[in-house]
Design a protein around this motif. Structure first.
Motif, PDB file in Angstrom:
ATOM      1  N   ALA A 112     -47.285   1.442  25.734  1.00 44.29           N
ATOM      2  CA  ALA A 112     -47.361   2.882  26.031  1.00 44.29           C
ATOM      3  C   ALA A 112     -47.920   3.115  27.431  1.00 44.29           C
ATOM      4  O   ALA A 112     -47.456   3.999  28.160  1.00 44.29           O
ATOM      5  N   ALA A 113     -48.907   2.293  27.819  1.00 46.44           N
ATOM      6  CA  ALA A 113     -49.579   2.505  29.106  1.00 46.44           C
ATOM      7  C   ALA A 113     -48.713   2.077  30.289  1.00 46.44           C
ATOM      8  O   ALA A 113     -48.844   2.597  31.385  1.00 46.44           O
ATOM      9  N   ASN A 114     -47.839   1.093  30.073  1.00 43.42           N
ATOM     10  CA  ASN A 114     -47.012   0.572  31.173  1.00 43.42           C
ATOM     11  C   ASN A 114     -45.526   0.683  30.824  1.00 43.42           C
ATOM     12  O   ASN A 114     -44.858  -0.322  30.572  1.00 43.42           O
ATOM     13  N   PRO A 115     -45.009   1.904  30.798  1.00 46.56           N
ATOM     14  CA  PRO A 115     -43.632   2.089  30.328  1.00 46.56           C
ATOM     15  C   PRO A 115     -42.585   1.404  31.209  1.00 46.56           C
ATOM     16  O   PRO A 115     -41.474   1.158  30.742  1.00 46.56           O
ATOM     17  N   ASP A 116     -42.936   1.100  32.453  1.00 42.23           N
ATOM     18  CA  ASP A 116     -41.943   0.480  33.347  1.00 42.23           C
ATOM     19  C   ASP A 116     -42.027  -1.046  33.378  1.00 42.23           C
ATOM     20  O   ASP A 116     -41.279  -1.693  34.095  1.00 42.23           O
ATOM     21  N   GLU A 117     -42.937  -1.595  32.616  1.00 39.53           N
ATOM     22  CA  GLU A 117     -43.122  -3.053  32.653  1.00 39.53           C
ATOM     23  C   GLU A 117     -41.878  -3.786  32.119  1.00 39.53           C
ATOM     24  O   GLU A 117     -41.232  -3.340  31.169  1.00 39.53           O
ATOM     25  N   THR A 118     -41.543  -4.904  32.786  1.00 39.48           N
ATOM     26  CA  THR A 118     -40.419  -5.729  32.322  1.00 39.48           C
ATOM     27  C   THR A 118     -40.975  -6.883  31.492  1.00 39.48           C
ATOM     28  O   THR A 118     -41.902  -7.568  31.903  1.00 39.48           O
ATOM     29  N   HIS A 119     -40.399  -7.071  30.308  1.00 38.65           N
ATOM     30  CA  HIS A 119     -40.857  -8.128  29.401  1.00 38.65           C
ATOM     31  C   HIS A 119     -39.798  -9.227  29.336  1.00 38.65           C
ATOM     32  O   HIS A 119     -38.604  -8.945  29.420  1.00 38.65           O
ATOM     33  N   GLN A 120     -40.239 -10.448  29.165  1.00 39.03           N
ATOM     34  CA  GLN A 120     -39.308 -11.579  29.054  1.00 39.03           C
ATOM     35  C   GLN A 120     -39.179 -11.951  27.579  1.00 39.03           C
ATOM     36  O   GLN A 120     -40.188 -12.063  26.887  1.00 39.03           O
ATOM     37  N   LEU A 121     -37.952 -12.127  27.147  1.00 35.22           N
ATOM     38  CA  LEU A 121     -37.725 -12.547  25.761  1.00 35.22           C
ATOM     39  C   LEU A 121     -36.856 -13.799  25.774  1.00 35.22           C
ATOM     40  O   LEU A 121     -35.712 -13.768  26.245  1.00 35.22           O
ATOM     41  N   THR A 122     -37.398 -14.895  25.278  1.00 36.97           N
ATOM     42  CA  THR A 122     -36.642 -16.149  25.249  1.00 36.97           C
ATOM     43  C   THR A 122     -35.951 -16.301  23.901  1.00 36.97           C
ATOM     44  O   THR A 122     -36.595 -16.252  22.848  1.00 36.97           O
ATOM     45  N   LEU A 123     -34.635 -16.466  23.973  1.00 33.65           N
ATOM     46  CA  LEU A 123     -33.825 -16.684  22.768  1.00 33.65           C
ATOM     47  C   LEU A 123     -33.068 -17.989  22.987  1.00 33.65           C
ATOM     48  O   LEU A 123     -32.117 -18.020  23.769  1.00 33.65           O
ATOM     49  N   GLY A 124     -33.499 -19.060  22.352  1.00 35.62           N
ATOM     50  CA  GLY A 124     -32.844 -20.360  22.567  1.00 35.62           C
ATOM     51  C   GLY A 124     -32.801 -20.684  24.049  1.00 35.62           C
ATOM     52  O   GLY A 124     -33.838 -20.678  24.727  1.00 35.62           O
ATOM     53  N   PRO A 125     -31.592 -20.919  24.604  1.00 34.07           N
ATOM     54  CA  PRO A 125     -31.497 -21.341  26.000  1.00 34.07           C
ATOM     55  C   PRO A 125     -31.607 -20.190  27.010  1.00 34.07           C
ATOM     56  O   PRO A 125     -31.572 -20.427  28.214  1.00 34.07           O
ATOM     57  N   THR A 126     -31.731 -18.957  26.525  1.00 29.72           N
ATOM     58  CA  THR A 126     -31.668 -17.798  27.432  1.00 29.72           C
ATOM     59  C   THR A 126     -32.986 -17.031  27.469  1.00 29.72           C
ATOM     60  O   THR A 126     -33.648 -16.885  26.439  1.00 29.72           O
ATOM     61  N   THR A 127     -33.342 -16.553  28.643  1.00 33.84           N
ATOM     62  CA  THR A 127     -34.483 -15.633  28.738  1.00 33.84           C
ATOM     63  C   THR A 127     -33.964 -14.299  29.278  1.00 33.84           C
ATOM     64  O   THR A 127     -33.360 -14.247  30.351  1.00 33.84           O
ATOM     65  N   LEU A 128     -34.187 -13.251  28.477  1.00 35.55           N
ATOM     66  CA  LEU A 128     -33.696 -11.920  28.860  1.00 35.55           C
ATOM     67  C   LEU A 128     -34.844 -11.054  29.338  1.00 35.55           C
ATOM     68  O   LEU A 128     -35.994 -11.231  28.923  1.00 35.55           O
ATOM     69  N   LYS A 129     -34.503 -10.104  30.207  1.00 35.60           N
ATOM     70  CA  LYS A 129     -35.503  -9.123  30.643  1.00 35.60           C
ATOM     71  C   LYS A 129     -35.289  -7.846  29.821  1.00 35.60           C
ATOM     72  O   LYS A 129     -34.168  -7.342  29.737  1.00 35.60           O
ATOM     73  N   VAL A 130     -36.362  -7.353  29.248  1.00 33.70           N
ATOM     74  CA  VAL A 130     -36.251  -6.163  28.400  1.00 33.70           C
ATOM     75  C   VAL A 130     -37.328  -5.159  28.810  1.00 33.70           C
ATOM     76  O   VAL A 130     -38.472  -5.540  29.084  1.00 33.70           O
ATOM     77  N   THR A 131     -36.953  -3.879  28.860  1.00 35.62           N
ATOM     78  CA  THR A 131     -37.942  -2.833  29.171  1.00 35.62           C
ATOM     79  C   THR A 131     -37.835  -1.713  28.130  1.00 35.62           C
ATOM     80  O   THR A 131     -36.892  -1.685  27.318  1.00 35.62           O
ATOM     81  N   LEU A 132     -38.782  -0.788  28.224  1.00 32.67           N
ATOM     82  CA  LEU A 132     -38.768   0.353  27.307  1.00 32.67           C
ATOM     83  C   LEU A 132     -37.482   1.178  27.466  1.00 32.67           C
ATOM     84  O   LEU A 132     -37.011   1.802  26.520  1.00 32.67           O
ATOM     85  N   GLN A 133     -36.896   1.126  28.668  1.00 26.04           N
ATOM     86  CA  GLN A 133     -35.667   1.902  28.918  1.00 26.04           C
ATOM     87  C   GLN A 133     -34.470   1.299  28.164  1.00 26.04           C
ATOM     88  O   GLN A 133     -33.419   1.939  28.061  1.00 26.04           O
TER      89      GLN A 133
END
Ligand code: SF4
Length: 451
Positions: A89-110
């Protein structure tokens, strides 16, 4: 036929349909895509969650996007720390990394999209998470947050259930088992749970211990944090200052000290619910402060763990009776259905955990429910804060009051039985003006002017 896991649901507040359901949905989706083959995951480039209908229309205020993102990032509703939800909630623009097997995706609140609010949706609370490779959809699933934290999906089939060993519809049906056949209530409920859910005794205890842990963690967090709660009411939390001022309460005498202690626990969890932290429906999110307050005060008495588990079973039995014969939803029955049932469950939990006889457990539950009959649901500005949080504190104190009365009276002399009071709640719910059923169109919701 309700199971403990269906009843005590763990997830983020403040709304079982708009935060708990969505987080359970995205966590389910995360688990599904985690199992996809590597060659498919290798191609993935993005994740999106589309919210429709009511989830889109009112989800912003409830924090639906934040709850959905947490689940998508693989945070399990039962163990997600409050700090993580706060940071989203405090950092709505933050980009998060999600690793799924061989892939790492960037995910945000948007990536949680507030999509169409009106349309021909299969359910008013529809949402569709998608795993994408560019514009191509690699995997998607349409889900529905169907209320009370329950989730379903397109093609959903309810799980097969066994038949209860000791079927009961009313409290009076339990009398034969408990009094004539001398089967202890926890033993009866455990046997039913094992038969219906197919789980072992060990699995059931583990689940109840997890529920207890989440509740105690919530109360302990709520007792430490002073904050203005989210939303337009700008309500300041009270639990921490009540706890700090317990010495003053002691000077006012033992009654003030005990009541302040129990009430502060109720406030603590009610405030945690308002903050959107992890709670347990008992029976709902709005009433989620009562059983944790009861639990914490039983722990203060060094009540053994097995007795606490037995108390949870007794509380669930009261919840099942209210659900089956009346309602647990404020939208159907007003607050008597939520806080009234929660307080009644709390009274049964105390009585059971403190070794009361079955009639005393039933009388305590009856007494607590009786003194919530007719209570309306009128949350100010549609937020589960006023009157909800303070009602949790009252619900917990009334649970103790009901137990104290029931354990001192001659049980057989009580004139009102639990079935009668549940029937009265059902009738009152039916006849209650719809304005007082979670619409925020009556009572406090229109009397209190926010400026
Ligand atoms: S007032 Fe309504 S929303 Fe608040 S706890 Fe009661 S039933 Fe739930």
């Amino acid at each position: 036929m309700t199971t403990l896991e269906e009843f005590y649901k763990i997830g983020p507040g403040p709304s079982s349909s708009h935060t708990m359901g969505p987080m359970r949905i995205t966590y389910d989706f995360f688990q599904r895509i985690s199992k996809l083959p590597d060659d498919q995951l290798k191609r993935a480039t993005a994740l999106k969650v589309h919210l429709f209908g009511s989830l889109s229309a009112t989800g912003k205020g409830h924090g639906t996007d934040r709850a959905a993102l947490a689940g998508l990032l693989g945070k399990a509703p039962a163990t997600c720390p409050p700090e993580f939800l706060d940071s989203l909630a405090a950092n709505p623009d933050e980009t998060h990394q999600l690793t799924l097997g061989p892939t790492t995706l960037k995910v945000t609140l948007q990536d949680v999209v507030f999509d169409a609010t009106k349309g021909d949706f299969p359910h008013p609370n529809t949402m569709t998470p998608k795993l994408l490779a560019g514009n191509e959809v690699l995997y998607e699933q349409e889900y529905y947050s169907v209320g009370g934290g329950f989730i379903e999906w397109k093609g959903y089939k309810p799980p097969d259930k066994g038949q209860p060993k000791y079927p009961f519809e009313h409290a009076s049906d339990l009398k034969k088992y408990l009094i004539d056949d001398q089967i202890p209530l926890p033993q009866l409920l455990l046997a039913n749970e094992m038969a219906i859910s197919g789980k072992s005794e060990q699995q059931i205890w583990e689940f109840l211990d997890q529920v207890a842990e989440v509740m105690v963690r919530g109360v302990d967090t709520g007792l430490k944090v002073d904050s203005v709660l989210p939303g337009p009411i700008k309500l300041h939390s009270k639990a921490a200052s009540m706890q700090r001022n317990l010495k003053t309460a002691a000077a006012k005498g033992p009654a003030a000290h005990a009541i302040t202690q129990v009430a502060s626990y109720g406030f603590a969890m009610g405030e945690e619910n308002a903050r959107g932290h992890i709670i347990v429906t008992a029976p709902t999110a709005g009433s989620a402060g009562i059983i944790p307050a009861v639990l914490k005060s039983l722990r203060d008495l060094n009540t053994p763990q097995q007795k606490i588990r037995d108390g949870f079973l007794a509380a669930a039995a009261i919840g099942y009776l209210c659900k089956h014969n009346a309602t647990l939803a404020g939208a159907e029955g007003g607050c008597q259905a939520e806080v009234g049932t929660g307080s009644s469950m709390g009274a049964a939990m105390i009585a059971q955990a403190l070794n009361a006889k079955p009639k005393v457990v039933s009388n305590a539950a009856e007494s607590a429910l009786e003194h919530h009959l007719g209570m309306t649901c009128d949350p100010v500005a549609g937020y589960v804060q006023v009157p909800c949080i303070e009602r949790c504190a009252y619900g917990a104190v009334k649970a103790w009051t009901a137990y104290c009365i029931a354990s001192e009276e001659v049980p057989e002399e009580r004139r009102v039985d639990l079935d009668t009071t549940i029937a009265a709640m059902a009738l009152t719910a039916k006849e209650m003006n719809p304005k007082y059923k979670e619409t925020s169109e009556g009572g406090l919701a229109v009397s209190l002017v926010l400026c």
